[in-house]
Design a protein around this motif. Structure first.
Motif, PDB file in Angstrom:
ATOM      1  N   PHE A 100       0.865  -1.173   0.000  1.00 46.07           N
ATOM      2  CA  PHE A 100       0.000   0.000   0.000  1.00 46.07           C
ATOM      3  C   PHE A 100       0.902   1.224   0.000  1.00 46.07           C
ATOM      4  CE2 PHE A 100      -1.853  -3.405   2.593  1.00 46.07           C
ATOM      5  CZ  PHE A 100      -2.935  -3.732   1.798  1.00 46.07           C
ATOM      6  N   SER A 101       0.693   2.121  -0.943  1.00 51.01           N
ATOM      7  CA  SER A 101       1.606   3.246  -1.079  1.00 51.01           C
ATOM      8  C   SER A 101       0.867   4.544  -1.348  1.00 51.01           C
ATOM      9  CB  SER A 101       2.608   2.974  -2.215  1.00 51.01           C
ATOM     10  OG  SER A 101       1.946   2.919  -3.469  1.00 51.01           O
ATOM     11  N   ALA A 102       1.594   5.640  -1.132  1.00 48.07           N
ATOM     12  CA  ALA A 102       1.097   6.986  -1.428  1.00 48.07           C
ATOM     13  C   ALA A 102       2.281   7.931  -1.332  1.00 48.07           C
ATOM     14  CB  ALA A 102       0.003   7.407  -0.450  1.00 48.07           C
ATOM     15  N   HIS A 103       2.274   9.003  -2.112  1.00 47.12           N
ATOM     16  CA  HIS A 103       3.353   9.982  -1.972  1.00 47.12           C
ATOM     17  C   HIS A 103       2.950  11.031  -0.938  1.00 47.12           C
ATOM     18  CE1 HIS A 103       1.822  13.634  -4.141  1.00 47.12           C
ATOM     19  NE2 HIS A 103       1.110  12.750  -4.836  1.00 47.12           N
ATOM     20  N   PHE A 104       3.945  11.483  -0.158  1.00 50.55           N
ATOM     21  CA  PHE A 104       3.637  12.439   0.911  1.00 50.55           C
ATOM     22  C   PHE A 104       4.117  13.850   0.614  1.00 50.55           C
ATOM     23  CE2 PHE A 104       7.834  10.825   2.138  1.00 50.55           C
ATOM     24  CZ  PHE A 104       8.504  11.965   2.568  1.00 50.55           C
ATOM     25  N   SER A 126      -4.330  12.706   1.810  1.00 51.14           N
ATOM     26  CA  SER A 126      -5.419  11.723   1.887  1.00 51.14           C
ATOM     27  C   SER A 126      -4.904  10.309   1.633  1.00 51.14           C
ATOM     28  CB  SER A 126      -6.525  12.074   0.888  1.00 51.14           C
ATOM     29  OG  SER A 126      -6.053  11.996  -0.455  1.00 51.14           O
ATOM     30  N   GLY A 127      -4.027  10.153   0.632  1.00 44.61           N
ATOM     31  CA  GLY A 127      -3.486   8.836   0.338  1.00 44.61           C
ATOM     32  C   GLY A 127      -2.603   8.307   1.450  1.00 44.61           C
ATOM     33  N   VAL A 128      -1.776   9.188   2.027  1.00 38.03           N
ATOM     34  CA  VAL A 128      -0.912   8.767   3.138  1.00 38.03           C
ATOM     35  C   VAL A 128      -1.754   8.393   4.351  1.00 38.03           C
ATOM     36  CG1 VAL A 128       0.971   9.455   4.662  1.00 38.03           C
ATOM     37  CG2 VAL A 128       0.956  10.222   2.290  1.00 38.03           C
ATOM     38  N   THR A 129      -2.826   9.138   4.578  1.00 41.61           N
ATOM     39  CA  THR A 129      -3.737   8.812   5.679  1.00 41.61           C
ATOM     40  C   THR A 129      -4.325   7.415   5.486  1.00 41.61           C
ATOM     41  OG1 THR A 129      -4.277  11.138   6.021  1.00 41.61           O
ATOM     42  CG2 THR A 129      -5.831   9.526   6.898  1.00 41.61           C
ATOM     43  N   ALA A 130      -4.599   7.048   4.241  1.00 44.01           N
ATOM     44  CA  ALA A 130      -5.137   5.711   3.968  1.00 44.01           C
ATOM     45  C   ALA A 130      -4.140   4.625   4.327  1.00 44.01           C
ATOM     46  CB  ALA A 130      -5.550   5.593   2.508  1.00 44.01           C
ATOM     47  N   ILE A 131      -2.858   4.799   3.960  1.00 45.66           N
ATOM     48  CA  ILE A 131      -1.911   3.720   4.271  1.00 45.66           C
ATOM     49  C   ILE A 131      -1.626   3.649   5.771  1.00 45.66           C
ATOM     50  CG2 ILE A 131      -0.919   3.794   1.950  1.00 45.66           C
ATOM     51  CD1 ILE A 131       1.625   4.996   3.169  1.00 45.66           C
ATOM     52  N   ILE A 132      -1.603   4.802   6.435  1.00 47.20           N
ATOM     53  CA  ILE A 132      -1.445   4.775   7.893  1.00 47.20           C
ATOM     54  C   ILE A 132      -2.682   4.151   8.527  1.00 47.20           C
ATOM     55  CG2 ILE A 132      -1.312   6.222   9.967  1.00 47.20           C
ATOM     56  CD1 ILE A 132       0.491   8.130   8.354  1.00 47.20           C
ATOM     57  N   GLY A 133      -3.857   4.475   8.007  1.00 48.12           N
ATOM     58  CA  GLY A 133      -5.092   3.880   8.510  1.00 48.12           C
ATOM     59  C   GLY A 133      -5.099   2.370   8.354  1.00 48.12           C
ATOM     60  N   ALA A 180       0.585  -7.479  -5.494  1.00 50.22           N
ATOM     61  CA  ALA A 180      -0.069  -6.278  -6.034  1.00 50.22           C
ATOM     62  C   ALA A 180       0.283  -5.087  -5.153  1.00 50.22           C
ATOM     63  CB  ALA A 180      -1.581  -6.453  -6.092  1.00 50.22           C
ATOM     64  N   LEU A 181       0.435  -3.936  -5.804  1.00 51.91           N
ATOM     65  CA  LEU A 181       0.638  -2.679  -5.090  1.00 51.91           C
ATOM     66  C   LEU A 181      -0.554  -1.772  -5.352  1.00 51.91           C
ATOM     67  CD1 LEU A 181       3.734  -0.522  -4.566  1.00 51.91           C
ATOM     68  CD2 LEU A 181       1.810   0.520  -5.747  1.00 51.91           C
ATOM     69  N   PHE A 182      -1.187  -1.301  -4.278  1.00 55.11           N
ATOM     70  CA  PHE A 182      -2.293  -0.359  -4.353  1.00 55.11           C
ATOM     71  C   PHE A 182      -1.740   1.031  -4.006  1.00 55.11           C
ATOM     72  CE2 PHE A 182      -3.978  -4.466  -3.046  1.00 55.11           C
ATOM     73  CZ  PHE A 182      -5.125  -4.625  -3.816  1.00 55.11           C
ATOM     74  N   ASN A 183      -1.680   1.902  -4.984  1.00 55.81           N
ATOM     75  CA  ASN A 183      -1.141   3.243  -4.778  1.00 55.81           C
ATOM     76  C   ASN A 183      -2.294   4.245  -4.650  1.00 55.81           C
ATOM     77  OD1 ASN A 183       1.112   5.179  -4.731  1.00 55.81           O
ATOM     78  ND2 ASN A 183       0.248   5.893  -6.670  1.00 55.81           N
ATOM     79  N   PHE A 184      -2.456   4.818  -3.461  1.00 56.90           N
ATOM     80  CA  PHE A 184      -3.566   5.742  -3.212  1.00 56.90           C
ATOM     81  C   PHE A 184      -3.160   7.162  -3.608  1.00 56.90           C
ATOM     82  CE2 PHE A 184      -4.265   2.220  -0.248  1.00 56.90           C
ATOM     83  CZ  PHE A 184      -5.582   1.900  -0.550  1.00 56.90           C
ATOM     84  N   GLU A 185      -3.939   7.763  -4.496  1.00 58.44           N
ATOM     85  CA  GLU A 185      -3.603   9.068  -5.055  1.00 58.44           C
ATOM     86  C   GLU A 185      -4.858   9.942  -5.115  1.00 58.44           C
ATOM     87  OE1 GLU A 185      -1.618  11.979  -6.158  1.00 58.44           O
ATOM     88  OE2 GLU A 185      -0.359  10.292  -6.735  1.00 58.44           O
ATOM     89  N   LYS A 244       9.015  -2.840 -13.383  1.00 60.85           N
ATOM     90  CA  LYS A 244       9.612  -4.065 -12.846  1.00 60.85           C
ATOM     91  C   LYS A 244       8.679  -5.265 -13.033  1.00 60.85           C
ATOM     92  CE  LYS A 244      13.385  -2.292 -10.900  1.00 60.85           C
ATOM     93  NZ  LYS A 244      14.768  -2.777 -11.116  1.00 60.85           N
ATOM     94  N   LYS A 245       7.590  -5.033 -13.767  1.00 57.93           N
ATOM     95  CA  LYS A 245       6.566  -6.048 -14.051  1.00 57.93           C
ATOM     96  C   LYS A 245       5.856  -6.526 -12.786  1.00 57.93           C
ATOM     97  CE  LYS A 245       8.579  -7.443 -18.429  1.00 57.93           C
ATOM     98  NZ  LYS A 245       8.981  -8.540 -19.332  1.00 57.93           N
ATOM     99  N   ILE A 246       5.773  -5.623 -11.801  1.00 58.71           N
ATOM    100  CA  ILE A 246       4.998  -5.860 -10.583  1.00 58.71           C
ATOM    101  C   ILE A 246       3.615  -5.256 -10.781  1.00 58.71           C
ATOM    102  CG2 ILE A 246       4.831  -5.326  -8.110  1.00 58.71           C
ATOM    103  CD1 ILE A 246       7.954  -5.110  -8.161  1.00 58.71           C
ATOM    104  N   ILE A 247       2.582  -6.004 -10.452  1.00 52.64           N
ATOM    105  CA  ILE A 247       1.216  -5.473 -10.571  1.00 52.64           C
ATOM    106  C   ILE A 247       1.080  -4.248  -9.677  1.00 52.64           C
ATOM    107  CG2 ILE A 247      -1.235  -5.930 -10.162  1.00 52.64           C
ATOM    108  CD1 ILE A 247      -0.314  -7.597 -12.416  1.00 52.64           C
ATOM    109  N   ALA A 248       0.789  -3.099 -10.275  1.00 47.66           N
ATOM    110  CA  ALA A 248       0.735  -1.855  -9.508  1.00 47.66           C
ATOM    111  C   ALA A 248      -0.197  -0.868 -10.202  1.00 47.66           C
ATOM    112  CB  ALA A 248       2.135  -1.252  -9.361  1.00 47.66           C
ATOM    113  N   HIS A 249      -1.220  -0.451  -9.484  1.00 52.58           N
ATOM    114  CA  HIS A 249      -2.188   0.511 -10.010  1.00 52.58           C
ATOM    115  C   HIS A 249      -2.418   1.622  -8.984  1.00 52.58           C
ATOM    116  CE1 HIS A 249      -3.769  -1.942 -13.438  1.00 52.58           C
ATOM    117  NE2 HIS A 249      -3.345  -2.940 -12.684  1.00 52.58           N
ATOM    118  N   SER A 250      -2.813   2.782  -9.488  1.00 50.90           N
ATOM    119  CA  SER A 250      -3.221   3.858  -8.594  1.00 50.90           C
ATOM    120  C   SER A 250      -4.737   3.851  -8.435  1.00 50.90           C
ATOM    121  CB  SER A 250      -2.759   5.221  -9.130  1.00 50.90           C
ATOM    122  OG  SER A 250      -1.359   5.336  -9.055  1.00 50.90           O
TER     123      SER A 250
END
Length: 307
Positions: A100-104, A126-133, A180-185, A244-250
């Motif tokens: 779970f990721s987000a830029h701060f 908001s995205g960082v709050t989601a990953i901390i949550g 999978a990487l979930f990137n909150f934006e 890097k061919k890792i499943i990753a979406h925003s």
């Protein structure tokens, strides 16, 4: 017997309640990151460093393990300065990992107006709050997947932090375990699809959304990308992992056709729907609990560009 049953019900109710992330907590985290004192969290500033340290403190409070070395703060160089990404991991029953990721970072301050701070409440406190949550949500829980939490720096300057972190040699094995990487934006507002929904950039490039929606709880839903012509899939930190061919979406909720706060001084707490954000965080956590390496192994289609 009735007394024992009552105590069991009370205990079960308390346990269920303890798993919830409170609206108060969501307000606390987002308000701190988007405060005037953070001065827009521009990379390379003392306030940006302070934001990184604050996020690391939340990871420590949630007893996450370090992703690398002996700190949550992962340094890289930007214009001759040492700046930081933040990374923590919670080991699960499997080495397979959900990230779970987000830029701060945000865009700093203005000298030309009375309101000088680009607070970046939506983008991307908001995205960082989601990953901390989500780290809060799983603090006392064991999941089938290991759970990685990453706060990227320097997204606003060309995804500097995510580009740096994917190249760290000691993180290669962990990264290859990411299912999978979930990137909150920008998830502070109610999406055009209604409450409790997000849209996924590049939905045509993998089956992540379909597999997630099959297990989603309480009517949480990931909708298709309504802005395909804007190529958002290739314009956020997820793309560093895609290469890097890792499943990753925003994942986002912002209406790109109507949003008047994007990179503007009015991107502050007034535009945040805290009820919806809290609901999304909790329902996301409940859904992740149902995912296992056996029932959730998304794959890319042949439409994605890895270059």
């Amino acid at each position: 017997m009735k007394k024992v049953l009552l105590l069991f019900v009370i205990g079960t109710s308390s346990l269920l309640f303890s798993q919830q992330v409170s609206k108060k907590r969501v307000i606390e985290v987002l308000s701190h990151l988007a405060s005037d004192e953070m001065k827009g969290r521009d990379i390379g500033t003392p306030e940006n460093d302070s934001a990184a340290v604050y996020i690391a403190k939340q990871f420590a409070d949630n007893k996450l393990s370090y992703c690398i070395g002996d700190s949550y703060l992962i340094p890289f160089e930007y214009k001759g300065k040492i700046v930081y990404n933040v990374c923590g991991i919670k080991k699960g029953k499997s080495e397979k990992t959900l990230a779970f990721s987000a830029h701060f970072d945000h865009i700093g301050t203005s000298e030309n107006t009375e309101d000088k701070v680009f607070n970046g409440a939506d983008d991307n406190a908001s995205g960082v709050t989601a990953i901390i949550g989500l780290a809060d949500y799983f603090k006392t829980k064991k999941s089938d997947f290991s759970l990685m939490y990453i706060a990227f720096n320097g997204e606003e300057k060309g995804m500097k932090g995510s580009k740096a972190i994917v190249e760290i040699p000691d993180l290669q094995e962990q990264q290859q375990n990411i299912a999978a990487l979930f990137n909150f934006e920008m998830i502070a507002t109610v999406s055009q699809f209604g409450p409790n929904t997000l849209y996924m950039t590049g939905d045509e490039f993998s089956d992540l959304d379909e597999l997630f929606n099959e297990k989603a709880v309480n009517n949480l839903k990931i909708q298709p990308d309504p802005y395909k012509k804007q190529q958002l899939f290739y314009r956020s930190d997820n793309v560093s992992f895609v290469k890097k061919k890792i499943i990753a979406h925003s994942l986002s909720t912002v209406d790109m056709t109507k949003a008047k706060h994007y990179h503007q001084l009015n991107d502050d707490l007034e535009i945040v729907d805290f009820d919806n954000l809290t609901q999304i965080i909790n329902n996301f956590g409940k859904t992740i609990e149902k995912l296992t390496p056996k029932n959730f192994a998304p794959k890319y289609t042949d439409k994605v560009n890895f270059n």
